[in-house]
Design an enzyme around this catalytic site. Structure first.
Site, PDB file in Angstrom:
ATOM      1  N   GLU A  89     -10.306  82.787  35.238  1.00 25.13           N
ATOM      2  CA  GLU A  89      -9.279  81.851  35.658  1.00 25.13           C
ATOM      3  C   GLU A  89      -8.898  80.882  34.550  1.00 25.13           C
ATOM      4  O   GLU A  89      -9.624  80.707  33.567  1.00 25.13           O
ATOM      5  CB  GLU A  89      -9.765  81.085  36.890  1.00 25.13           C
ATOM      6  CG  GLU A  89     -11.114  80.448  36.714  1.00 25.13           C
ATOM      7  CD  GLU A  89     -11.732  80.042  38.066  1.00 25.13           C
ATOM      8  OE1 GLU A  89     -12.144  80.942  38.819  1.00 25.13           O
ATOM      9  OE2 GLU A  89     -11.787  78.848  38.329  1.00 25.13           O
ATOM     10  N   CYS A 116     -23.038  73.867  37.879  1.00 26.51           N
ATOM     11  CA  CYS A 116     -21.788  74.548  37.510  1.00 26.51           C
ATOM     12  C   CYS A 116     -21.622  75.860  38.251  1.00 26.51           C
ATOM     13  O   CYS A 116     -22.522  76.690  38.300  1.00 26.51           O
ATOM     14  CB  CYS A 116     -21.759  74.793  36.006  1.00 26.51           C
ATOM     15  SG  CYS A 116     -20.298  75.695  35.453  1.00 26.51           S
ATOM     16  N   GLU A 157     -19.264  80.098  27.903  1.00 23.93           N
ATOM     17  CA  GLU A 157     -19.697  79.236  26.804  1.00 23.93           C
ATOM     18  C   GLU A 157     -19.028  79.789  25.536  1.00 23.93           C
ATOM     19  O   GLU A 157     -19.414  80.850  25.038  1.00 23.93           O
ATOM     20  CB  GLU A 157     -21.236  79.263  26.699  1.00 23.93           C
ATOM     21  CG  GLU A 157     -21.815  78.682  25.429  1.00 23.93           C
ATOM     22  CD  GLU A 157     -21.260  77.313  25.055  1.00 23.93           C
ATOM     23  OE1 GLU A 157     -21.245  76.392  25.887  1.00 23.93           O
ATOM     24  OE2 GLU A 157     -20.818  77.174  23.898  1.00 23.93           O
ATOM     25  N   ASN A 287     -16.757  67.743  40.322  1.00 22.05           N
ATOM     26  CA  ASN A 287     -16.011  68.521  41.309  1.00 22.05           C
ATOM     27  C   ASN A 287     -17.027  69.207  42.201  1.00 22.05           C
ATOM     28  O   ASN A 287     -17.687  70.144  41.769  1.00 22.05           O
ATOM     29  CB  ASN A 287     -15.213  69.610  40.588  1.00 22.05           C
ATOM     30  CG  ASN A 287     -13.729  69.355  40.609  1.00 22.05           C
ATOM     31  OD1 ASN A 287     -13.171  68.997  41.645  1.00 22.05           O
ATOM     32  ND2 ASN A 287     -13.104  69.538  39.474  1.00 22.05           N
TER      33      ASN A 287
END
Ligand code: SAH
Length: 339
Positions: A89, A116, A157, A287
């Protein structure tokens, strides 16, 4: 097989040398692809038939596909399907200074940061250079506007996919093509020290952001397993060296996790770690995602943390919140797709 968008101008020059063709063709190819947006080698009128045929048969020129979009007022999130049916994405964000895109660099991620969403799903593979370039081309085409900056902060990463990411940066930075200034390109890393040292040797004036997220080793190892390999103190020494070498200010990212890393003591420790360095701290409101237990720090706690850093002489900003309604946290859209 390489894709026509895997190569920077430098690499094209080497390629043309290898087929005994003039090296200035490299500039022309960059213009065809990224200025004129002519992706079919058969239409490159200033190329001999023979060269067109060689390129057509030696390089792929497929596109990745946009399969889903989610939008709110400042953010548009794109889910892409790759040739092998994997998903990644990218996020488009509007700022007062222009449009930026956050791109993915890998399918999944092996760094395993506990907060994450991208790391919850392990790395499947690195992205090819063209799969990063096309995230930008397809979004620009979708919105019929040019974007002004790129952050490599999506899934993955980037320094764990070093060669392809560097080639991607060279392509989008090329002034004959997409021409995004190096100062408008930011690479974010959880701190792979050997690769940061490699990066500082390159003549690229990009911005480096370090995901620090903790004010001491013990805490960092708890939330970021990579800290057992590349420790906080060593990362900060590497950052010092990087700044000395490049003369560039480095961004320190600090995601605000409620009752994990957001108390006064953490702020004071952070001041001690960063005092006198040419860095600025970006406090990131977390988030929240449904699979992960962490909660975002309340606003007043973030403001207090900010004040302590500021009074301690640290340059600090609070990141504007983007798209929390549209699953904008890294990896959320993809993770809905991958069951
Ligand atoms: N692997 C790289 C780049 C991708 S992550 C890195 O670690 O920097 C980009 C940034 O978003 C990192 O700082 C990461 O820690 C942070 N991040 C990850 N999940 C997040 C979430 N749910 N909310 C806010 N920031 C998040």
């Amino acid at each position: 097989m390489n894709h026509i968008m895997d190569l920077s101008r430098e690499s094209w020059k080497r390629y043309f040398e290898s087929i005994n063709e003039k090296t200035f063709k490299a500039t022309q190819i960059i213009e065809w692809l990224y200025s004129k947006k002519e992706y079919n080698p058969n239409n490159w009128t200033n190329f001999k038939n023979e060269t067109r045929e060689i390129i057509s048969s030696s390089f792929k020129h497929n596109f990745i596909k946009i399969v889903k979009k989610e939008e709110d007022n400042l953010t548009k999130k794109y889910l892409f399907e790759l040739e092998d049916n994997n998903h990644i994405e990218a996020v488009l964000m509007s700022h007062d200074y222009g449009l930026s895109i956050c791109v993915s660099s890998q399918v999944g991620c092996n760094m395993g940061c506990t907060f994450c969403e991208s790391g919850r799903l392990k790395k499947v593979r690195n992205l090819e250079t063209y799969e990063m370039v096309e995230q930008i081309l397809l979004i620009e085409e979708d919105i019929k506007k040019r974007i002004s900056s790129v952050v490599i902060m999506g899934i993955g990463e980037p320094l764990d996919n070093y060669d392809n990411v560097i080639e991607f940066i060279k392509i989008i930075n090329d002034d004959k093509g997409i021409a995004i200034g190096a100062r408008h390109i930011t690479l974010s890393t959880c701190g792979l020290i050997p690769k940061i040292k490699e990066l500082q040797e390159l003549p690229l004036q990009i911005n480096l952001a370090i995901s620090l997220h903790a004010s001491n080793n013990e805490l960092r190892s708890k939330i970021m397993p990579i800290n057992k390999v590349y420790k906080l103190d060593d990362i900060l020494l590497t950052v010092d060296e990087y700044i000395k070498h490049t003369n560039r200010r480095v961004t320190i990212e600090y995601v605000m996790l409620n009752n994990v890393n957001d108390n006064e003591e953490n702020a004071k420790e952070l001041i001690n770690l960063l005092k006198g360095k040419n860095v600025y701290v970006n406090l990131i409101p977390y988030n929240e995602t449904s699979h992960i237990i962490y909660k975002k720090s309340p606003k007043d706690k973030i403001l207090k943390f900010y004040d302590i850093l500021k009074k301690g002489g640290i340059n600090v900003t609070i990141r504007k919140e983007f798209g929390s309604k549209i699953s904008a946290a890294c990896g959320q859209l993809r993770s809905k797709e991958v069951k």
